[in-house]
Design a protein around this motif. Structure first.
Motif, mmCIF file in Angstrom:
data_model
loop_
_atom_site.group_PDB
_atom_site.id
_atom_site.type_symbol
_atom_site.label_atom_id
_atom_site.label_comp_id
_atom_site.label_asym_id
_atom_site.label_seq_id
_atom_site.Cartn_x
_atom_site.Cartn_y
_atom_site.Cartn_z
ATOM 1 N N VAL A 194 0.841 -1.203 -0.022
ATOM 2 C CA VAL A 194 -0.244 0.104 0.026
ATOM 3 C C VAL A 194 0.889 1.288 -0.108
ATOM 4 O O VAL A 194 1.777 1.467 0.903
ATOM 5 C CB VAL A 194 -0.900 0.140 1.101
ATOM 6 C CG1 VAL A 194 -1.682 1.244 1.436
ATOM 7 C CG2 VAL A 194 -1.762 -1.154 1.099
ATOM 8 N N LYS A 195 0.720 2.200 -1.039
ATOM 9 C CA LYS A 195 1.474 3.296 -0.995
ATOM 10 C C LYS A 195 0.719 4.531 -0.096
ATOM 11 O O LYS A 195 1.475 5.184 0.624
ATOM 12 C CB LYS A 195 1.267 3.792 -2.501
ATOM 13 C CG LYS A 195 1.872 2.981 -3.315
ATOM 14 C CD LYS A 195 3.755 2.990 -3.427
ATOM 15 C CE LYS A 195 4.143 2.588 -4.207
ATOM 16 N NZ LYS A 195 3.940 2.799 -5.871
ATOM 17 N N LYS A 196 -0.450 4.594 -0.005
ATOM 18 C CA LYS A 196 -1.201 5.819 0.678
ATOM 19 C C LYS A 196 -2.408 5.276 1.247
ATOM 20 O O LYS A 196 -2.960 4.579 0.839
ATOM 21 C CB LYS A 196 -1.413 6.872 -0.207
ATOM 22 C CG LYS A 196 -0.459 7.726 -1.136
ATOM 23 C CD LYS A 196 0.612 8.583 -0.478
ATOM 24 C CE LYS A 196 1.590 8.962 -1.452
ATOM 25 N NZ LYS A 196 2.694 10.006 -0.785
ATOM 26 N N ILE A 197 -2.726 6.000 2.803
ATOM 27 C CA ILE A 197 -3.904 5.956 3.192
ATOM 28 C C ILE A 197 -4.450 7.150 3.199
ATOM 29 O O ILE A 197 -3.919 8.131 3.947
ATOM 30 C CB ILE A 197 -3.792 5.344 4.499
ATOM 31 C CG1 ILE A 197 -2.718 3.833 4.412
ATOM 32 C CG2 ILE A 197 -5.010 5.276 5.335
ATOM 33 C CD1 ILE A 197 -2.585 3.245 5.627
ATOM 34 N N PHE A 198 -5.842 7.367 2.865
ATOM 35 C CA PHE A 198 -6.540 8.543 2.880
ATOM 36 C C PHE A 198 -7.401 8.658 3.771
ATOM 37 O O PHE A 198 -8.517 7.766 3.930
ATOM 38 C CB PHE A 198 -7.060 9.152 1.499
ATOM 39 C CG PHE A 198 -6.049 9.609 0.686
ATOM 40 C CD1 PHE A 198 -5.432 10.901 0.654
ATOM 41 C CD2 PHE A 198 -5.312 8.519 -0.379
ATOM 42 C CE1 PHE A 198 -4.328 11.349 -0.159
ATOM 43 C CE2 PHE A 198 -4.284 9.096 -1.207
ATOM 44 C CZ PHE A 198 -3.732 10.347 -1.132
ATOM 45 N N CYS A 199 -7.907 9.575 4.998
ATOM 46 C CA CYS A 199 -8.614 9.535 5.952
ATOM 47 C C CYS A 199 -9.262 10.834 5.985
ATOM 48 O O CYS A 199 -8.920 11.869 5.452
ATOM 49 C CB CYS A 199 -8.033 9.312 7.209
ATOM 50 S SG CYS A 199 -6.725 7.947 7.119
ATOM 51 N N GLY A 200 -10.348 11.101 6.964
ATOM 52 C CA GLY A 200 -10.915 12.198 7.458
ATOM 53 C C GLY A 200 -10.919 12.356 8.982
ATOM 54 O O GLY A 200 -9.960 11.957 9.586
ATOM 55 N N HIS A 201 -11.979 12.503 9.673
ATOM 56 C CA HIS A 201 -12.397 12.675 10.893
ATOM 57 C C HIS A 201 -11.844 13.488 11.964
ATOM 58 O O HIS A 201 -12.313 13.766 12.879
ATOM 59 C CB HIS A 201 -11.827 10.969 11.482
ATOM 60 C CG HIS A 201 -12.465 10.526 12.949
ATOM 61 N ND1 HIS A 201 -13.597 10.824 13.263
ATOM 62 C CD2 HIS A 201 -11.666 10.263 14.032
ATOM 63 C CE1 HIS A 201 -13.725 10.198 14.487
ATOM 64 N NE2 HIS A 201 -12.553 10.051 15.060
ATOM 65 N N TYR A 202 -10.550 13.965 11.627
ATOM 66 C CA TYR A 202 -9.957 14.951 12.562
ATOM 67 C C TYR A 202 -10.267 16.305 12.133
ATOM 68 O O TYR A 202 -10.001 17.269 13.134
ATOM 69 C CB TYR A 202 -8.571 14.765 12.267
ATOM 70 C CG TYR A 202 -7.749 15.415 13.125
ATOM 71 C CD1 TYR A 202 -7.696 15.384 14.621
ATOM 72 C CD2 TYR A 202 -6.367 16.392 12.788
ATOM 73 C CE1 TYR A 202 -7.082 15.930 15.410
ATOM 74 C CE2 TYR A 202 -5.732 16.845 13.540
ATOM 75 C CZ TYR A 202 -5.968 16.605 15.039
ATOM 76 O OH TYR A 202 -5.000 17.171 15.987
#
Length: 304
Positions: free
Chosen positions: A241-249
């Motif tokens: 896996v190269k990138k992990i994109f999130c939100g929440h913050y």
């Protein structure tokens, strides 16, 4: 007349697949492209925010979510004006704010946010990711099913121009006591999709970040418990896996685990830091994945 021309909201994630993309045809690298990542439309939170915490909805107290609806509409308008168009627009969770037991607010928010999201140009597929407000802080079968009925599968994967995109239900890692069987199915599915190493890049999308700044930081409300965190980060890294994109913050943040970057994108709705409402534009090339956060007014017409 304008009312009759409105497009209905369409569920796109069905049977663990994303309908707009033919995964077999999309496994081949076709050249650079870009997509747009947002998070936390969360209509209602601004009105419910006390300055330090979210207030529960009270049927006897007036509330509205005009601010978040207009913020989302402004983003949609900007994306519709882009040329060329992004390959897809992904919203990483908390599409609504009211929990499934907070009625009539939840039903109204579902209706209102889907009407706005349906204004997205039909040539730009919309990818929905579930957040804790969407499926519940302590999800149940019924709370997850409600999300699925309104927005599509809570986890799935798809290929886009040679890139493998994996969408997770991150709430399973925060609280799964009521749905251990569903979490087990999620993990079996994830182990299987991570076996495919044929893609040019593999990207994870989820709502809750594993961490905010450093992978070994202490547990708090906005991240995942450290033992689970380290186990999953190593699984992702070892799977390429190269990138992990999130939100929440509701703020921009992020960091790296070994060579894998995790990106935390601020909110379309209420900001809890110094950022402005906006989205992240992500440019994918054969060798790299670059990204930049733009406030709504600053979103460029051309990003390639």
């Amino acid at each position: 007349m304008a009312e009759t021309n409105k497009r209905p909201f369409q569920i796109q994630a069905i049977n663990r697949r994303f309908v707009p993309f033919d995964s077999e045809k999309e496994k081949e690298w076709k050249g650079p492209f870009f997509f747009v990542q947002g998070a936390d439309c969360q209509p209602g939170l601004t009105y419910q925010w006390s300055g330090k915490m979210r207030k529960a909805y009270n049927p006897d107290v007036p509330t509205n979510w005009d601010v978040e609806i207009e913020a989302t509409r402004a983003i949609i308008k900007k994306l519709n004006e882009m040329e060329p168009k992004p390959k897809f627009f992904i919203v990483c969770g908390d599409i609504v704010d009211a929990y499934d037991f907070e009625e009539p607010f939840r039903t109204r928010q579902e209706k209102d946010i889907k009407e706005v999201l349906a204004e997205l140009d039909p040539s730009i597929p919309l990818v929905c990711v579930c957040g804790n407000h969407d499926v519940g802080d302590q999800p149940t079968r019924s709370s997850i099913q409600r999300y699925v009925d309104n927005f599509g599968d809570d986890y799935f994967d798809f290929y886009c121009s040679g890139v493998h995109c994996i969408v997770l239900n991150s709430q399973f890692y925060a609280h799964s006591a009521n749905v251990e069987d569903l979490k087990s199915q999620h993990e079996q599915w994830l182990d299987n999709v991570l076996k495919d190493h044929s893609a040019k890049h593999t990207i994870i999308f989820q709502h809750i970040p594993w961490f905010l700044g450093t992978y070994d930081e202490e547990k708090d409300y906005f991240n995942i418990e450290i033992n689970t965190r380290l186990q999953m980060l190593e699984k992702f890294h070892s799977s390429g896996v190269k990138k992990i994109f999130c939100g929440h913050y509701h703020r921009n943040a992020g960091g790296s685990y070994k060579s894998m970057e995790q990106v935390v994108t601020s909110a379309i709705g209420l900001q809890l830091g110094v950022d402005k409402s906006g989205v992240r534009l992500v440019r994918v090339t054969e060798d790299d994945i670059e990204h930049q956060y733009f406030a709504t007014d600053d979103i460029p017409t051309n990003f390639l």
